[in-house]
Write a protein that holds these residues in place. Structure first.
Motif, PDB file in Angstrom:
ATOM      1  N   THR A 277      41.603  26.081  58.861  1.00 29.35           N
ATOM      2  CA  THR A 277      42.893  26.460  58.233  1.00 29.35           C
ATOM      3  C   THR A 277      44.084  26.153  59.057  1.00 29.35           C
ATOM      4  OG1 THR A 277      41.960  28.472  57.158  1.00 29.35           O
ATOM      5  CG2 THR A 277      44.205  28.443  57.320  1.00 29.35           C
ATOM      6  N   LEU A 278      43.987  26.488  60.392  1.00 37.90           N
ATOM      7  CA  LEU A 278      45.263  26.248  61.410  1.00 37.90           C
ATOM      8  C   LEU A 278      45.246  24.620  61.358  1.00 37.90           C
ATOM      9  CD1 LEU A 278      44.769  28.686  64.095  1.00 37.90           C
ATOM     10  CD2 LEU A 278      46.797  28.311  62.859  1.00 37.90           C
ATOM     11  N   ALA A 279      44.288  23.873  61.670  1.00 37.30           N
ATOM     12  CA  ALA A 279      44.300  22.577  62.014  1.00 37.30           C
ATOM     13  C   ALA A 279      44.931  21.858  60.709  1.00 37.30           C
ATOM     14  CB  ALA A 279      43.087  21.897  62.097  1.00 37.30           C
ATOM     15  N   LEU A 280      44.493  22.013  59.574  1.00 35.91           N
ATOM     16  CA  LEU A 280      45.295  21.640  58.347  1.00 35.91           C
ATOM     17  C   LEU A 280      46.480  21.764  58.241  1.00 35.91           C
ATOM     18  CD1 LEU A 280      42.093  20.391  58.181  1.00 35.91           C
ATOM     19  CD2 LEU A 280      42.478  20.885  55.573  1.00 35.91           C
ATOM     20  N   ALA A 281      46.966  22.931  58.361  1.00 39.80           N
ATOM     21  CA  ALA A 281      48.197  23.555  58.222  1.00 39.80           C
ATOM     22  C   ALA A 281      49.019  22.719  59.125  1.00 39.80           C
ATOM     23  CB  ALA A 281      48.214  24.974  58.512  1.00 39.80           C
ATOM     24  N   LEU A 282      48.530  22.533  60.544  1.00 42.14           N
ATOM     25  CA  LEU A 282      49.265  21.792  61.242  1.00 42.14           C
ATOM     26  C   LEU A 282      49.504  20.075  61.097  1.00 42.14           C
ATOM     27  CD1 LEU A 282      48.004  23.690  64.724  1.00 42.14           C
ATOM     28  CD2 LEU A 282      50.532  23.374  63.722  1.00 42.14           C
ATOM     29  N   GLU A 283      48.597  19.797  60.177  1.00 45.16           N
ATOM     30  CA  GLU A 283      48.717  18.378  59.708  1.00 45.16           C
ATOM     31  C   GLU A 283      49.567  18.319  58.492  1.00 45.16           C
ATOM     32  OE1 GLU A 283      46.951  15.770  60.578  1.00 45.16           O
ATOM     33  OE2 GLU A 283      46.319  16.712  62.248  1.00 45.16           O
ATOM     34  N   ARG A 284      50.041  19.203  57.635  1.00 45.64           N
ATOM     35  CA  ARG A 284      50.773  19.061  56.691  1.00 45.64           C
ATOM     36  C   ARG A 284      52.412  19.108  56.731  1.00 45.64           C
ATOM     37  NH1 ARG A 284      48.337  22.494  51.542  1.00 45.64           N
ATOM     38  NH2 ARG A 284      50.371  22.642  51.121  1.00 45.64           N
ATOM     39  N   GLU A 285      52.781  18.055  56.194  1.00 47.08           N
ATOM     40  CA  GLU A 285      54.385  17.891  56.569  1.00 47.08           C
ATOM     41  C   GLU A 285      55.208  18.957  56.031  1.00 47.08           C
ATOM     42  OE1 GLU A 285      55.856  14.265  54.791  1.00 47.08           O
ATOM     43  OE2 GLU A 285      54.348  13.280  55.930  1.00 47.08           O
ATOM     44  N   ASP A 286      54.748  19.673  54.833  1.00 45.85           N
ATOM     45  CA  ASP A 286      55.455  20.777  54.247  1.00 45.85           C
ATOM     46  C   ASP A 286      55.446  21.971  54.976  1.00 45.85           C
ATOM     47  OD1 ASP A 286      52.780  21.061  53.696  1.00 45.85           O
ATOM     48  OD2 ASP A 286      53.284  22.080  51.707  1.00 45.85           O
ATOM     49  N   MET A 287      54.446  22.124  56.078  1.00 47.63           N
ATOM     50  CA  MET A 287      54.612  23.464  56.556  1.00 47.63           C
ATOM     51  C   MET A 287      54.005  23.311  58.279  1.00 47.63           C
ATOM     52  SD  MET A 287      51.145  24.481  54.710  1.00 47.63           S
ATOM     53  CE  MET A 287      51.026  26.465  55.382  1.00 47.63           C
ATOM     54  N   ALA A 288      53.917  22.035  58.981  1.00 49.34           N
ATOM     55  CA  ALA A 288      53.425  21.996  60.255  1.00 49.34           C
ATOM     56  C   ALA A 288      54.377  22.750  61.037  1.00 49.34           C
ATOM     57  CB  ALA A 288      53.608  20.456  60.533  1.00 49.34           C
ATOM     58  N   GLY A 289      55.856  22.267  61.008  1.00 53.01           N
ATOM     59  CA  GLY A 289      56.823  22.830  61.833  1.00 53.01           C
ATOM     60  C   GLY A 289      56.887  24.424  62.038  1.00 53.01           C
ATOM     61  N   ASP A 290      57.066  25.142  60.920  1.00 52.32           N
ATOM     62  CA  ASP A 290      56.868  26.521  60.936  1.00 52.32           C
ATOM     63  C   ASP A 290      55.320  27.038  61.337  1.00 52.32           C
ATOM     64  OD1 ASP A 290      59.159  26.549  59.658  1.00 52.32           O
ATOM     65  OD2 ASP A 290      58.370  26.781  57.341  1.00 52.32           O
ATOM     66  N   VAL A 291      54.458  26.282  60.988  1.00 57.13           N
ATOM     67  CA  VAL A 291      53.032  26.914  61.560  1.00 57.13           C
ATOM     68  C   VAL A 291      52.945  26.670  62.807  1.00 57.13           C
ATOM     69  CG1 VAL A 291      50.711  26.659  61.525  1.00 57.13           C
ATOM     70  CG2 VAL A 291      51.725  26.417  59.361  1.00 57.13           C
ATOM     71  N   ARG A 292      53.411  25.704  63.487  1.00 59.97           N
ATOM     72  CA  ARG A 292      53.466  25.633  64.870  1.00 59.97           C
ATOM     73  C   ARG A 292      54.214  26.483  65.465  1.00 59.97           C
ATOM     74  NH1 ARG A 292      53.084  21.842  68.993  1.00 59.97           N
ATOM     75  NH2 ARG A 292      52.250  20.236  67.184  1.00 59.97           N
ATOM     76  N   ALA A 293      55.503  27.137  65.008  1.00 61.10           N
ATOM     77  CA  ALA A 293      56.400  28.071  65.600  1.00 61.10           C
ATOM     78  C   ALA A 293      55.499  29.370  65.366  1.00 61.10           C
ATOM     79  CB  ALA A 293      57.798  28.092  65.035  1.00 61.10           C
ATOM     80  N   MET A 294      55.000  29.680  64.223  1.00 64.01           N
ATOM     81  CA  MET A 294      54.299  30.672  64.239  1.00 64.01           C
ATOM     82  C   MET A 294      53.243  30.935  65.212  1.00 64.01           C
ATOM     83  SD  MET A 294      52.311  31.848  60.572  1.00 64.01           S
ATOM     84  CE  MET A 294      50.883  30.784  61.174  1.00 64.01           C
ATOM     85  N   ALA A 295      52.351  29.850  65.280  1.00 68.07           N
ATOM     86  CA  ALA A 295      51.289  29.927  66.153  1.00 68.07           C
ATOM     87  C   ALA A 295      51.731  30.432  67.663  1.00 68.07           C
ATOM     88  CB  ALA A 295      50.513  28.871  66.225  1.00 68.07           C
TER      89      ALA A 295
END
Ligand code: G1P
Length: 305
Positions: A277-295
């Motif tokens: 879930t985390l790895a694929l979210a970090l690959e997705r253009e539509d959410m990578a930035g937000d997910v990285r900040a959240m993590a």
């Protein structure tokens, strides 16, 4: 390449792989209670259920016919790939885009199901599809194993298959202390991503594994394998094992492993599921930035225990 090279291209182009079997009858007990009323293959990684990733990978590899080996309580898997008339009509009326549903569309007639009435093992599940597979080579996908690559795992395998024909499995290396949970190959000659398979063992005891190359849930098999499964012989864990049936094909037909160039996530385990879930979210253009900040925020507020 010398004449003695055991990895030989086939003189005749092998029959194309048009069919894929998805064993999806498992109870998913490791994910209870989430999987009490929905199939484990419907658990989503972000916004796609696991089964969708496997089906997408199959189609990318040119596979047309999808055969689900299902069981009781698995109807949602078939519904997922059906037309949702009310949903689509309502969305159209509200001028909503139907793009997100595109991957769920299957040409009429290209999704078939058979039931595995009793859980007798992976080999038994595949054998349940024998009448639909008929006399053709076929692929097998274990949807728990999420394989992310470009091209995808099965496409890489189909490319190798066009060269060497016969039977192919995808393999990857795992640490020695994990091999006992998997099917393991005895490796022979190697060329590029291809390794000749000289033996196969299902869930070997620690210290008895012929290598640390494990079968990672993708197969291209010849129909003769079904005849071996017909004998219903039991192996590791008292189950009818696909690995044992394949082992009997070694020496009779070409048998190779393809080392997958890509990432694999074991979504049959909770940790693997979270990682995917985390790895694929970090690959997705539509959410990578937000997910990285959240993590980063989460890690900062959760120091190691
Ligand atoms: C099955 C296969 C095994 C393979 C594994 C991959 O085992 O029997 O050979 O390595 O899938 O996930 P299971 O996970 O069903 O015990």
């Amino acid at each position: 390449m010398s004449a003695s090279d055991p990895i030989r291209p086939q003189a005749i182009r092998p029959k194309p792989v048009r069919k894929a079997v998805f064993p999806v009858a498992g109870l998913g007990t490791r994910f209870l209670p989430a999987t009490k009323a929905i199939p484990k293959e419907m658990l989503p990684i972000i916004d796609r259920p696991l089964i969708q990733y496997a089906v997408d990978e199959a189609r990318e590899a040119g596979i047309e016919q999808l055969i689900f080996v299902t069981g009781r309580g698995k109807v949602a898997l078939v519904e997922h790939f059906d037309m949702a008339y009310e949903l689509e009509t309502t969305m159209r009326e509200r001028d909503k885009s139907l793009d997100a549903l595109a991957p769920t569309r299957i040409q009429p007639g290209n999704l078939l199901t058979v039931r595995q009435q009793v859980p007798l093992g992976l080999g038994h599940a595949i054998w349940c599809a024998r009448a639909i597979v008929g006399e053709e080579p076929f692929a097998v996908f274990l949807p728990d194993e999420l394989m992310i690559g470009s091209p995808g795992c099965m496409k890489q395998m189909v490319e190798a298959y066009q060269e060497v024909g016969g039977n192919l499995i995808s393999v990857l290396e795992v640490p020695e202390d994990e091999v006992s949970s998997y099917g393991v190959i005895a490796p022979g000659a190697q060329r590029g991503a291809l390794t000749e398979v000289t033996g196969l063992v299902e869930k070997p005891a620690r210290g008895e594994a012929p290598s640390n190359l494990i079968i990672s849930g993708r197969y291209i098999l010849q129909p003769e394998g079904m005849a071996v499964l017909d004998r219903q012989e039991k192996g590791a864990g008292g189950e009818i094992q696909l690995t044992d049936a394949m082992a009997q094909m070694i020496g009779r037909q070409p048998f190779h492993a393809v080392t997958f160039a890509g990432k694999r996530y074991d979504c049959g385990s909770k940790l693997g599921f979270v990682e995917a879930t985390l790895a694929l979210a970090l690959e997705r253009e539509d959410m990578a930035g937000d997910v990285r900040a959240m993590a980063q925020r989460l890690l900062a507020s959760h120091p190691p225990r």
